[in-house]
Scaffold this active site. Structure first.
Site, PDB file in Angstrom:
ATOM      1  N   THR A  94       0.847  -1.201   0.000  1.00 57.95           N
ATOM      2  CA  THR A  94       0.000   0.000   0.000  1.00 57.95           C
ATOM      3  C   THR A  94       0.876   1.242   0.000  1.00 57.95           C
ATOM      4  O   THR A  94       0.917   1.983  -0.963  1.00 57.95           O
ATOM      5  CB  THR A  94      -0.974   0.076   1.185  1.00 57.95           C
ATOM      6  OG1 THR A  94      -1.892  -1.020   1.129  1.00 57.95           O
ATOM      7  CG2 THR A  94      -1.802   1.364   1.104  1.00 57.95           C
ATOM      8  N   GLU A 180      -7.294  -9.847   0.879  1.00 57.37           N
ATOM      9  CA  GLU A 180      -8.210  -9.387  -0.171  1.00 57.37           C
ATOM     10  C   GLU A 180      -7.977 -10.078  -1.512  1.00 57.37           C
ATOM     11  O   GLU A 180      -8.180  -9.487  -2.576  1.00 57.37           O
ATOM     12  CB  GLU A 180      -8.132  -7.860  -0.298  1.00 57.37           C
ATOM     13  CG  GLU A 180      -8.672  -7.175   0.951  1.00 57.37           C
ATOM     14  CD  GLU A 180      -8.473  -5.680   0.976  1.00 57.37           C
ATOM     15  OE1 GLU A 180      -7.890  -5.148   0.023  1.00 57.37           O
ATOM     16  OE2 GLU A 180      -8.880  -5.041   1.966  1.00 57.37           O
ATOM     17  N   GLU A 276     -10.723  -6.343   8.624  1.00 58.09           N
ATOM     18  CA  GLU A 276     -10.134  -5.032   8.359  1.00 58.09           C
ATOM     19  C   GLU A 276     -11.270  -4.074   8.056  1.00 58.09           C
ATOM     20  O   GLU A 276     -12.200  -4.405   7.333  1.00 58.09           O
ATOM     21  CB  GLU A 276      -9.153  -5.071   7.188  1.00 58.09           C
ATOM     22  CG  GLU A 276      -8.515  -3.702   6.900  1.00 58.09           C
ATOM     23  CD  GLU A 276      -7.596  -3.702   5.695  1.00 58.09           C
ATOM     24  OE1 GLU A 276      -6.962  -4.746   5.432  1.00 58.09           O
ATOM     25  OE2 GLU A 276      -7.510  -2.669   5.004  1.00 58.09           O
ATOM     26  N   ARG A 401     -34.263   7.101  27.146  1.00 56.90           N
ATOM     27  CA  ARG A 401     -34.506   6.532  28.472  1.00 56.90           C
ATOM     28  C   ARG A 401     -33.957   5.108  28.498  1.00 56.90           C
ATOM     29  O   ARG A 401     -34.248   4.291  27.627  1.00 56.90           O
ATOM     30  CB  ARG A 401     -35.989   6.494  28.800  1.00 56.90           C
ATOM     31  CG  ARG A 401     -36.287   5.737  30.109  1.00 56.90           C
ATOM     32  CD  ARG A 401     -37.747   5.735  30.443  1.00 56.90           C
ATOM     33  NE  ARG A 401     -38.204   7.101  30.645  1.00 56.90           N
ATOM     34  CZ  ARG A 401     -39.481   7.460  30.618  1.00 56.90           C
ATOM     35  NH1 ARG A 401     -40.417   6.562  30.385  1.00 56.90           N
ATOM     36  NH2 ARG A 401     -39.827   8.708  30.816  1.00 56.90           N
TER      37      ARG A 401
END
Length: 734
Positions: A94, A180, A276, A401
């Site tokens: 990446t 992936e 992820e 509530r």
């Protein structure tokens, strides 16, 4: 402490079915009952991968320890209880390359390469109970001779786990399959067998695909596979980042088929994780995205663990997906770091519930009428409860509530709040339930935690963080102070791996990867190069000594690189000087991509298949000389290519083709070519100088060429090579 958003608390008597609060507003009634339980919470984690943590180790020790405390120290900052890291594969995954422990088949292996082992040790030092998890994005070229799922892979993974234990005493809890990419059921079963034979109790998490649960369908048909997998999960189950949800459920977003497949995950009986998740940014939008996935992953998918990328932005802003982390720490020379809002969004869960706590059902999790959402968790002994509420994209404020049932029903509830201006602030008011009932007015655009627990800490607010400052010039490194196989200070490998090596009684920097590895499909690799400096450097000279071993080898020296594009297989934008051991040099620049698209060239031009190596993912760069010889019919397969060639000139257009039919068109400008003496097996000094619009290339103190060009005015320095061994020494930037 200024509370920017007013809220009111009304203490009321318990009244079944009462929908009007004492404040006079209609109340959203939430039942929190200790006897109506759901799945067990297994934690919240973050992910160091894609070279996203590269620069953290280079920080001064004082600031580095502060950063690590904020990430991993319990009840302090992010207080993470799960940490996932990349198994380096010598490929860009990446934001850069992560080193493999074993570069070649003959490599004995070194478990001090890279930095993920160091980060895992630091995490364990701060939290002995933190879960450790590993996953590969790719693998070195020699695995399966370029095929990821191969007989080499199980042993490669097992040896990695054994090495971490032997060398660093790290016990890894989970291992994944392939980030992936399509999983392989035979490999998963082989990995389980190899783990058992090695005596490792590591669990397998599968399958790290994106919004897909096909592994569950396969598990329900295959008993051996079912027994091999311990955790099922996917990536980004509800979308990515700030674009999440838009008020829609998973079913509404992804349709009937997705819900059917997800049900198979639920029916599998295995824990379900988001392996992820986003939001890929640490700012307030990132905080909004983070809290939504942490809350809604359970509401929508009964996910009991969410792992966020990235842990910390310790990579340059000019590299892909900048500032993705819970913290930002990417100027180690200054010691400066930033705590990002997303960190405090995570703290709203991690500091108030530990793994082993139990999600509550029966209305205790779900959506609020004005657009927020919440989850409730109970301690295993049923004595404490925490409710996490987000209204980050709610339409308006509302009164909520809580009707509490259980041992915690009469305990005081402490309120913590985050909004876009104030993060993780303990509110002065304490909610005192009466007959198990209490109300809170929640403002829109906020994160709240209601809890019976104490001991939470925002951190040490007395810490003085140094100011950020530019990369200081002049800079020099002779690489003599490092241990072998280490990464030198401040470098960021974009492709290839540049490690310190011993050489003739001294130390040098060595590019060690001899061939492109098995790549992750989303981040392909150019030829090896490493980045240094910062994007604001303007007038400077970068020089380095280079030794090439073979006549076919080459070296690149680069400068004024404004940014690095993920997956760009060419040399980066900016200026570059390439010199070969045969004495050929080229001074040129790369520009931003002109066009990208899809083509039917694999079908209409069958012989193009010979362009692609026998690897899962790879690319072919078609250079200008080859384009010039193509017939028009081939050019027409790439829409507009002929026009680009006519406009830019046939010597400047570069076509990048991919095996799946996608393509990219770039412009590379060649300013000068020529010959210079540059013998192999000898040291040669290469320099590239920038002053205003003047660019000068020099080899061995002999100027080769000077040109005037103002296309790029500032940016990083870099140097690199082809896919071969190359030695570097005496780097200077001045």
């Amino acid at each position: 402490m200024n509370i920017k958003h007013w809220y009111s608390i009304a203490v009321v008597g318990f009244c079944f079915g009462c929908a009007i609060s004492l404040a006079g507003e209609p109340a959203d009634i939430i039942m929190v009952n200790s006897n109506v339980t759901g799945r067990t919470y297994e934690g919240t984690g973050a992910l160091s991968a894609g070279a996203s943590s590269r620069l953290l180790k280079d920080y001064p020790e004082e600031q580095r320890n502060q950063i690590l405390d904020y990430l991993f120290k319990p009840q302090y900052g992010a207080s993470l209880n799960h940490f996932k890291t990349e198994i380096g594969g010598d490929i860009n995954s990446t934001c850069g390359t992560e080193s493999s422990y074993r570069h070649t088949r003959d490599d004995a292996g070194n478990f001090y390469r890279g930095y993920e082992w160091w980060l895992m040790k630091e995490a364990k030092k701060r939290n002995q109970d933190i879960m450790l998890d590993v996953l590969a994005w790719g693998a070195p070229f020699w695995i399966g001779d370029g095929h990821y799922y191969s007989d080499d892979l199980p042993a490669y993974m097992v040896n990695y786990l054994k090495g971490l234990k032997k060398v660093h005493n790290l016990d890894i809890d989970y291992i994944g399959v392939w980030n992936e990419m399509r999983y392989d059921t035979a490999y998963i079963k082989s990995l389980r067998k190899a783990l058992c034979e090695a005596g490792l109790s590591v669990k397998i998490a599968a399958a790290d695909e994106i919004r897909a649960y096909g592994i569950c369908r396969d598990m329900l048909k295959d008993v051996e596979l079912y027994d091999a997998v311990d955790v099922v999960g996917t990536h980004y189950p509800l979308g990515q980042g700030a674009e999440l949800y838009n008020g829609k459920t998973v079913y509404e977003q992804y349709g009937k088929d997705y819900k059917i497949v997800w049900n198979e995950a639920l029916y599998s009986g295995k824990p379900i994780w988001s392996l992820e998740d986003g939001p890929w940014t640490g700012d307030w939008n990132g905080a909004k995205g983070a809290i939504k996935v942490l809350v809604r992953n359970y509401i929508e998918s009964k996910m009991v663990k969410t792992i966020l990328w990235s842990l910390v932005s310790s990579y340059h802003d000019s590299i892909a997906i900048p500032a993705s982390g819970l913290m930002k720490a990417n100027t180690p020379w200054s010691g400066h770091y930033e705590l990002k809002p997303a960190l405090w969004a995570v703290a709203h869960l991690t500091q108030f519930a530990l793994p082993g706590w139990i999600y509550l059902e029966g209305g205790a999790n779900g959506y609020l009428k004005n657009g927020g959402s919440l989850v409730s968790l109970m301690s295993p002994d049923k004595q404490d409860v925490s409710v996490v509420i987000e209204t980050v994209e709610a339409k308006d404020a509302e009164v909520v509530r809580f009707n509490l049932r259980g041992s915690f029903a009469e305990k005081p509830l402490y309120v913590w709040k985050t909004d876009s201006l104030d993060y993780f602030v303990k509110q002065p008011e304490v909610l005192m339930p009466r007959s198990g009932s209490v109300e809170l007015k929640v403002e829109k655009g906020c994160i709240y935690t209601l809890t019976t627990t104490t001991g939470q800490r925002k951190g040490d607010e007395k810490l003085l963080v140094p100011d950020a400052k530019p990369f200081e010039l002049p800079y020099a490194d002779d690489f003599e102070t490092y241990e072998p196989d280490c990464l030198p200070r401040y470098t960021s490998d974009i492709a290839g791996v540049f490690e310190v090596a011993e050489y003739r009684g001294g130390k040098v920097l060595k590019q060690v990867v001899p061939a492109k590895g098995i790549e992750w499909a989303a981040s392909l690799n150019p030829e090896p190069y490493t980045l240094i400096g910062d994007r604001n450097m303007s007038d400077y000279t970068v020089s380095v000594d280079v030794r090439l071993e073979n006549k076919t080898d080459k070296v690149h020296v680069m400068g004024r690189i404004p940014r690095v594009v993920q997956g760009q297989v060419l040399l980066p934008m900016g200026y570059w000087l390439s010199v070969s051991a045969q004495g050929d040099y080229v001074l040129g620049s790369t520009d931003a991509m002109l066009k990208h698209g899809w083509s039917e060239f694999p079908k209409k031009w069958p012989e193009s298949k010979s362009y692609f190596p026998n690897q899962t993912t790879n690319s072919r760069v078609v250079l200008p000389a080859e384009l010039a010889s193509w017939p028009v019919s081939r050019l027409e397969l790439f829409d507009g290519l002929s026009a680009f060639i006519k406009e830019k000139g046939q010597n400047n257009v570069v076509l990048v083709m991919y095996h799946n039919g996608s393509y990219q068109i770039y412009e590379q400008t060649v300013y000068a070519t020529g010959k210079v003496r540059f013998p192999a097996k000898k040291w040669n000094r290469v320099s590239l100088a920038f002053k205003g619009d003047m660019i000068t290339a020099t080899v061995n103190a002999v100027p080769l060429v000077s040109i005037r060009n103002g296309k790029y005015r500032q940016g990083f320095a870099a140097f690199g090579s082809g896919w071969h061994t190359c030695l570097f020494d005496n780097l200077t930037i001045q």
